[in-house]
Design an enzyme around this catalytic site. Structure first.
Site, PDB file in Angstrom:
ATOM      1  N   LYS A  68     -24.285  66.479  -6.553  1.00  0.00           N
ATOM      2  CA  LYS A  68     -23.402  65.751  -7.464  1.00  0.00           C
ATOM      3  C   LYS A  68     -21.927  65.999  -7.103  1.00  0.00           C
ATOM      4  O   LYS A  68     -21.627  66.790  -6.224  1.00  0.00           O
ATOM      5  CB  LYS A  68     -23.713  66.140  -8.920  1.00  0.00           C
ATOM      6  CG  LYS A  68     -25.135  65.723  -9.370  1.00  0.00           C
ATOM      7  CD  LYS A  68     -25.349  64.236  -9.238  1.00  0.00           C
ATOM      8  CE  LYS A  68     -26.573  63.628  -9.885  1.00  0.00           C
ATOM      9  NZ  LYS A  68     -27.850  64.261  -9.923  1.00  0.00           N
TER      10      LYS A  68
HETATM   11  C1  LIG Z   1     -29.064  63.940 -10.860  1.00  0.00           C
HETATM   12  C2  LIG Z   1     -29.438  63.043 -11.974  1.00  0.00           C
HETATM   13  C3  LIG Z   1     -30.130  63.523 -13.096  1.00  0.00           C
HETATM   14  C4  LIG Z   1     -30.744  64.878 -13.177  1.00  0.00           C
HETATM   15  O1  LIG Z   1     -29.917  65.940 -13.066  1.00  0.00           O
HETATM   16  P1  LIG Z   1     -30.510  67.355 -12.546  1.00  0.00           P
HETATM   17  O2  LIG Z   1     -29.373  68.276 -12.793  1.00  0.00           O
HETATM   18  O3  LIG Z   1     -30.819  67.158 -11.086  1.00  0.00           O
HETATM   19  O4  LIG Z   1     -31.707  67.673 -13.338  1.00  0.00           O
HETATM   20  C5  LIG Z   1     -30.348  62.644 -14.141  1.00  0.00           C
HETATM   21  N1  LIG Z   1     -29.948  61.372 -14.104  1.00  0.00           N
HETATM   22  C6  LIG Z   1     -29.302  60.868 -13.037  1.00  0.00           C
HETATM   23  C7  LIG Z   1     -28.864  59.443 -13.067  1.00  0.00           C
HETATM   24  C8  LIG Z   1     -29.046  61.674 -11.930  1.00  0.00           C
HETATM   25  O5  LIG Z   1     -28.444  61.161 -10.851  1.00  0.00           O
END
Ligand SMILES: *Cc1c(COP(=O)(O)O)cnc(C)c1O
Length: 386
Positions: free
Chosen positions: A194
């Site tokens: 992210k």
């Molecule tokens: C990355 C992501 C998640 C989940 O987050 P994690 O921290 O990996 O559990 C949920 N929704 C979207 C749209 C994402 O890109």
């Protein structure tokens, strides 16, 4: 010669700054190596400041935050939750954890997010069928704000609480208001790919004091107020480690810088790939009032013409494989959830828009640590495909 000997260019690797180590070091020095400690409070305060939210609870993942968010909104067995089909599976998995059913809705072409017209159709149809619609899970894909004015009005009209999955949209805004702060509950992810990361982690934000308290309670095994271990509700072990929150504090200080660089990378690709036939760097321009963090730069290729004689077409997969020969990672856009075996029996409203995006789209390396020389490497490899 192909450039296999080059270092691998990843899609969106972690990009650490100079201060993360100080916070981690302090946590270890002070023995705050637990899911409690001063880095948690500091990290949560930083997120409140960046998003304007009154409360933040740091959690072990974005998925955990969505799970708790749905519980806060009262979602349970037999309920339905509206959700875009065009998203990562982590958006919708927690709906299944709770024994509820996702009701998928197509995207619109301007932001790729949930389509207000299809959403209204879905709500009207589910209500006519006597279904228990409990919430709307709103996603801002690749950092681009959804059509918030229209969607929030529809949610208000039908009395549906909104859970904002802003996992990809930290640092994005709509009419200058940070994403994640529009819903009753907002969720961020700090997973490794992210825009900011704690290696793994998440956060839930809300302006509702009671909901924030409930989140802390549920995230730490739902201990009742008693000197012994007393429990009346199902709890979870979802709190973030104080060590990882230290990484988060260092990262939060870099948010503006990271958004700036992601946006520069998007603009760079847009300028330098403009000459490639049939390739569009999407989405541009941003709709009025929208400011995307440009988490990932995405491209769309022309749809193969079904009337044309068979010829070796440039497809997302041929491009991906060509980039691979240069040791460059790229990825297809999210495969719509209504096309996943896991969700075969879930209701779907529309579907042509997101299916077309999936068929024609690809995500390019967008990590903020990339130098312009590396962007040129990607552009060069892309040009070879045409
Ligand atoms: C990355 C992501 C998640 C989940 O987050 P994690 O921290 O990996 O559990 C949920 N929704 C979207 C749209 C994402 O890109």
């Amino acid at each position: 010669m192909h450039s296999q000997d080059h270092d691998r260019l990843f899609l969106s690797p972690p990009h650490l700054g100079r201060h993360e180590m100080n916070y981690v070091h302090k946590a270890i020095e002070d023995n705050w190596v637990a899911p409690a400690g001063p880095n948690l409070k500091g990290f949560e305060d930083d997120i409140c400041e960046a998003t304007g939210a009154a409360h933040c609870v740091a959690l072990s993942s974005g998925t955990a935050a969505i799970h708790l968010g749905l519980i806060l909104l009262g979602v349970g067995p037999g309920d339905e939750v509206l959700c875009p089909s065009f998203t990562f599976v982590a958006t919708a998995n927690p709906i299944l954890y709770l024994g509820a059913t996702p009701v998928f809705v197509d995207s619109e072409a301007e932001t790729w997010n949930i389509c207000p017209e299809r959403l209204r159709e879905a709500i009207v149809d589910r209500l006519a069928k006597g279904k228990k619609l409990k919430a709307l899970l709103l996603v801002h894909l690749y950092g681009m704000p959804a059509k918030l004015t229209e969607i929030m009005a529809i949610a208000a009209e039908f009395g549906l609480p909104v859970l904002e999955d802003a996992a990809e949209a930290l640092g994005s805004s709509f009419n200058k208001q940070p994403l994640g702060s529009f819903g009753k509950v907002g969720v961020f992810s700090f997973n490794g790919n992210k825009i900011l990361t704690t290696s793994g982690g998440g956060a839930l934000v809300t302006n509702d004091t009671a909901l924030a308290q409930k989140t802390r309670f549920l995230a730490t095994q739902a201990k009742d107020d008693a000197p012994h271990y007393q429990h009346s509700e199902v709890g979870y072990n979802y709190r973030l480690s104080n060590v990882l929150a230290g990484i988060g504090r260092g990262q939060m200080g870099l948010l503006d810088e990271r958004v700036k660089r992601r946006r520069e990378i998007f603009a760079w690709y847009r300028e330098h790939l403009a000459h490639l036939p049939g390739l569009t760097v999407a989405l541009a321009p941003e709709p009025a009032g929208s400011r995307s963090n440009r988490w990932l730069t995405t491209i769309l290729l022309n749809a193969p013409d079904p009337a044309a004689p068979p010829q070796p077409a440039v497809t997302p997969e041929t491009v991906r494989l060509q980039l691979e020969t240069h040791n460059i990672e790229s990825r297809p856009l999210w495969k719509p959830l209504h096309l996943q075996p896991l969700f075969q029996s879930a209701p779907m409203y529309g579907g042509a828009v997101c299916a077309d995006l999936f068929a024609r789209g690809l995500c390019l390396p967008s990590g903020t640590a990339m130098a312009d020389a590396e962007l040129r490497r990607v552009a060069g490899a892309l040009a070879e495909c045409f």
